[in-house]
Design a protein around this motif. Structure first.
Motif, PDB file in Angstrom:
ATOM      1  N   TYR A  22       0.952  -1.324   0.388  1.00 11.71           N
ATOM      2  CA  TYR A  22       0.045  -0.153   0.042  1.00 11.71           C
ATOM      3  C   TYR A  22       0.864   1.099   0.089  1.00 11.71           C
ATOM      4  CZ  TYR A  22      -4.285  -2.971   0.592  1.00 11.71           C
ATOM      5  OH  TYR A  22      -5.263  -4.009   0.443  1.00 11.71           O
ATOM      6  N   ARG A  23       1.970   0.756   0.589  1.00 12.01           N
ATOM      7  CA  ARG A  23       2.611   2.529   0.508  1.00 12.01           C
ATOM      8  C   ARG A  23       3.768   2.599  -0.499  1.00 12.01           C
ATOM      9  NH1 ARG A  23       3.238   4.944   5.421  1.00 12.01           N
ATOM     10  NH2 ARG A  23       2.737   3.410   6.989  1.00 12.01           N
ATOM     11  N   ALA A  24       3.503   1.047  -1.665  1.00 12.69           N
ATOM     12  CA  ALA A  24       4.506   1.758  -2.863  1.00 12.69           C
ATOM     13  C   ALA A  24       3.508   2.105  -3.657  1.00 12.69           C
ATOM     14  CB  ALA A  24       4.893   0.689  -3.314  1.00 12.69           C
ATOM     15  N   LYS A  25       1.692   1.788  -3.474  1.00 14.16           N
ATOM     16  CA  LYS A  25       0.866   1.978  -4.228  1.00 14.16           C
ATOM     17  C   LYS A  25       1.458   3.503  -3.561  1.00 14.16           C
ATOM     18  CE  LYS A  25       0.523  -1.143  -6.541  1.00 14.16           C
ATOM     19  NZ  LYS A  25       0.850  -1.200  -8.168  1.00 14.16           N
ATOM     20  N   LYS A  27       2.871   6.058  -3.509  1.00 13.42           N
ATOM     21  CA  LYS A  27       4.065   6.808  -4.650  1.00 13.42           C
ATOM     22  C   LYS A  27       3.469   7.053  -5.100  1.00 13.42           C
ATOM     23  CE  LYS A  27       7.211   5.465  -1.177  1.00 13.42           C
ATOM     24  NZ  LYS A  27       8.591   4.599  -1.235  1.00 13.42           N
ATOM     25  N   GLU A  28       2.494   6.306  -6.119  1.00 16.93           N
ATOM     26  CA  GLU A  28       1.734   5.955  -7.162  1.00 16.93           C
ATOM     27  C   GLU A  28       0.221   6.825  -7.538  1.00 16.93           C
ATOM     28  OE1 GLU A  28       2.210   1.791  -9.042  1.00 16.93           O
ATOM     29  OE2 GLU A  28       4.422   1.724  -7.733  1.00 16.93           O
ATOM     30  N   ALA A  29      -0.620   6.683  -6.887  1.00 19.86           N
ATOM     31  CA  ALA A  29      -1.129   7.868  -7.033  1.00 19.86           C
ATOM     32  C   ALA A  29      -1.708   8.669  -7.859  1.00 19.86           C
ATOM     33  CB  ALA A  29      -1.668   7.858  -5.214  1.00 19.86           C
ATOM     34  N   ALA A  30      -2.954   8.467  -8.201  1.00 23.10           N
ATOM     35  CA  ALA A  30      -3.103   9.520  -9.201  1.00 23.10           C
ATOM     36  C   ALA A  30      -3.189  11.160  -8.563  1.00 23.10           C
ATOM     37  CB  ALA A  30      -4.354   9.284 -10.679  1.00 23.10           C
ATOM     38  N   GLN A  34      -6.629   9.048  -3.304  1.00 19.58           N
ATOM     39  CA  GLN A  34      -5.906   8.419  -3.974  1.00 19.58           C
ATOM     40  C   GLN A  34      -4.658   8.048  -2.882  1.00 19.58           C
ATOM     41  OE1 GLN A  34      -5.610   7.460  -7.771  1.00 19.58           O
ATOM     42  NE2 GLN A  34      -7.274   7.298  -8.665  1.00 19.58           N
ATOM     43  N   LYS A  35      -3.999   8.440  -2.828  1.00 22.18           N
ATOM     44  CA  LYS A  35      -2.699   8.574  -1.655  1.00 22.18           C
ATOM     45  C   LYS A  35      -2.958   7.910  -0.681  1.00 22.18           C
ATOM     46  CE  LYS A  35       1.762  10.989  -0.635  1.00 22.18           C
ATOM     47  NZ  LYS A  35       2.520  12.182  -0.852  1.00 22.18           N
TER      48      LYS A  35
END
Length: 77
Positions: A22-25, A27-30, A34-35
């Motif tokens: 979840y932490r990695a995702k 960083k990729e949030a739009a 979402q982040k």
């Protein structure tokens, strides 16, 4: 005891991996929304990890109590 502890330790590994995911995702949030949602999920997984740690300590307590050679856990009278 040991089999039960191994189960909880395996569950901890899963919680840790989920938190990292979840932490990695995050960083990729739009979007910021979402982040924040992904970071909230990561935080929940971290809480689960520590909850499992407390369960493990509780399950081990009788074993540790008996293994304490100094008997420091006894109250003085």
């Amino acid at each position: 005891g040991g089999e039960q502890i191994a189960f909880y330790e395996e569950a901890q590994k899963i919680e840790r991996k989920s938190e990292e995911f979840y932490r990695a995702k995050a960083k990729e949030a739009a979007t910021e929304g979402q982040k924040q949602a992904l970071l909230a999920l990561a935080k929940a997984e971290k809480k689960h990890y520590f909850l499992l740690e407390n369960i493990i300590a509780f399950v081990q307590r009788p074993q540790r109590w008996l293994e304490d050679a100094e008997w420091n856990h006894l109250e003085e009278y």
